[in-house]
Design an enzyme around this catalytic site. Structure first.
Site, PDB file in Angstrom:
ATOM      1  N   ASP A  86       0.829  -1.216   0.000  1.00 18.05           N
ATOM      2  CA  ASP A  86       0.000   0.000   0.000  1.00 18.05           C
ATOM      3  C   ASP A  86       0.857   1.258   0.000  1.00 18.05           C
ATOM      4  OD1 ASP A  86       0.285   0.893   3.072  1.00 18.05           O
ATOM      5  OD2 ASP A  86       0.150  -1.276   2.960  1.00 18.05           O
ATOM      6  N   GLY A 138       8.532 -12.422   0.401  1.00 21.45           N
ATOM      7  CA  GLY A 138       9.546 -11.926   1.330  1.00 21.45           C
ATOM      8  C   GLY A 138      10.376 -13.043   1.945  1.00 21.45           C
ATOM      9  N   ASP A 155       5.990  -5.501   7.282  1.00 22.60           N
ATOM     10  CA  ASP A 155       4.643  -4.907   7.249  1.00 22.60           C
ATOM     11  C   ASP A 155       3.746  -5.908   6.535  1.00 22.60           C
ATOM     12  OD1 ASP A 155       2.427  -3.320   6.997  1.00 22.60           O
ATOM     13  OD2 ASP A 155       3.352  -1.829   5.698  1.00 22.60           O
TER      14      ASP A 155
END
Ligand code: AAT
Length: 282
Positions: A86, A138, A155
């Protein structure tokens, strides 16, 4: 007809926001992506029906996940953000002129594209020249990294679906290896309140303390996450998040923030007794 977004916070608790307008829905390879407008929280993003952020309260999460480590670690030049497609964490990071490079590793290109189009409030700084976006898992991305990043910000979504691997021992060990000698990892650490969430939070915490010499938990109030009581983890090789807090250094940046300040920094590490018990009882 009224339209409501409802997320089941437990088997016995629903959390609902009245929807003013449906904005976007898409199904990616990884998850269902929805954006809605609401009167109370502005535009909000959900993944697989779980709240990721709202326009009205995202500042709390993004300021706390970024400014806490940035005011402790000296000399942060190279940063890895995992998840966060985001762009909210990146938006806070690019406010620091001393940062030279930010690698953002987001598994889902469609999240970034949807946020670029519909959430410029968070995605607006993804084009900063210091930012490189990698569309990858990730968990896999960090495997090959060694002694490279001064700060890693995790995050991520919650520990199921695509985010599951980002709560494993293997992942935390690889983050340790990917960090420089003075580096630290900050992660969104789930909620301590509802027992279903607290179990996952405790499991993740145990794995982090097994991987890092310094590991502390801090909290913030995030109205749209389950129970509103949210935790972050600060895991570090050398610097302690409170003892090495550089309030004067941070203030010298002259940054205007809506949630974070030097008193909040210290206070956020003071945990309620029931949370301390949960963290210690493993
Ligand atoms: N900034 C607050 C919003 C998020 S979204 C978390 C992002 O992590 C999502 O865009 C998702 O696609 C991405 N993601 C999930 N798994 C992986 C992975 N394995 N590798 C890279 N990116 C991933 C955080 C919300 C927190 C919600 C708390 N309830």
């Amino acid at each position: 007809m009224e339209l409501w977004f409802t997320e089941k916070h437990t088997e016995n608790v629903n959390f609902s926001i009245k929807v003013d307008r449906h904005v976007y829905s898409g199904q990616s390879e990884f998850q269902r992506i929805d954006l809605f407008d609401s009167l109370e929280f502005g535009r909000f993003l959900t993944l697989d029906g779980y709240m990721m952020l709202t326009e009205k309260d995202e500042f709390i999460y993004h300021e706390m996940i970024v400014h806490v480590p940035m005011s402790v670690l000296p000399n942060v030049k190279k940063i890895l953000v995992i998840g966060g497609g985001d762009g909210g964490a990146v938006r806070e990071l690019v406010r620091y002129p001393e940062i030279e490079r930010i690698d953002l590793v987001e598994i889902d290109r469609q999240v970034v594209e949807a946020c670029r189009k519909y959430l410029p409030q968070t995605a607006g700084k993804l084009d900063d020249p210091r930012v490189t976006i990698h569309y990858a898992d990730g968990l896999k991305f960090v495997r090959s990294k060694q002694d490279e990043y001064d700060l890693i910000i995790v995050d991520s979504t919650d520990p199921f679906g695509p985010g599951e691997g980002l709560f494993t021992k293997e992942f935390y060990g690889n983050c340790y290896k990917a960090l420089t000698d003075c580096g630290a990892m900050v992660n969104q650490h789930e909620s301590p309140f509802y027992p279903v969430d607290a179990v996952a939070m405790q499991r993740a915490h145990k794995r982090i303390i097994d991987s890092f010499p310094i590991s502390r938990v801090y909290q913030a109030h995030i109205p749209t996450y389950p129970s509103g009581h949210w935790l972050f983890g600060f895991a570090s090789k050398k610097y302690h998040p409170v003892e090495d807090f550089n309030a004067a250094g941070w203030k010298a940046h002259g940054m205007k923030t809506k949630y974070y300040n030097d008193k909040i920094h210290i206070g956020a590490f003071a945990l309620p007794n029931y949370v301390k018990d949960l963290l210690e009882e493993m």
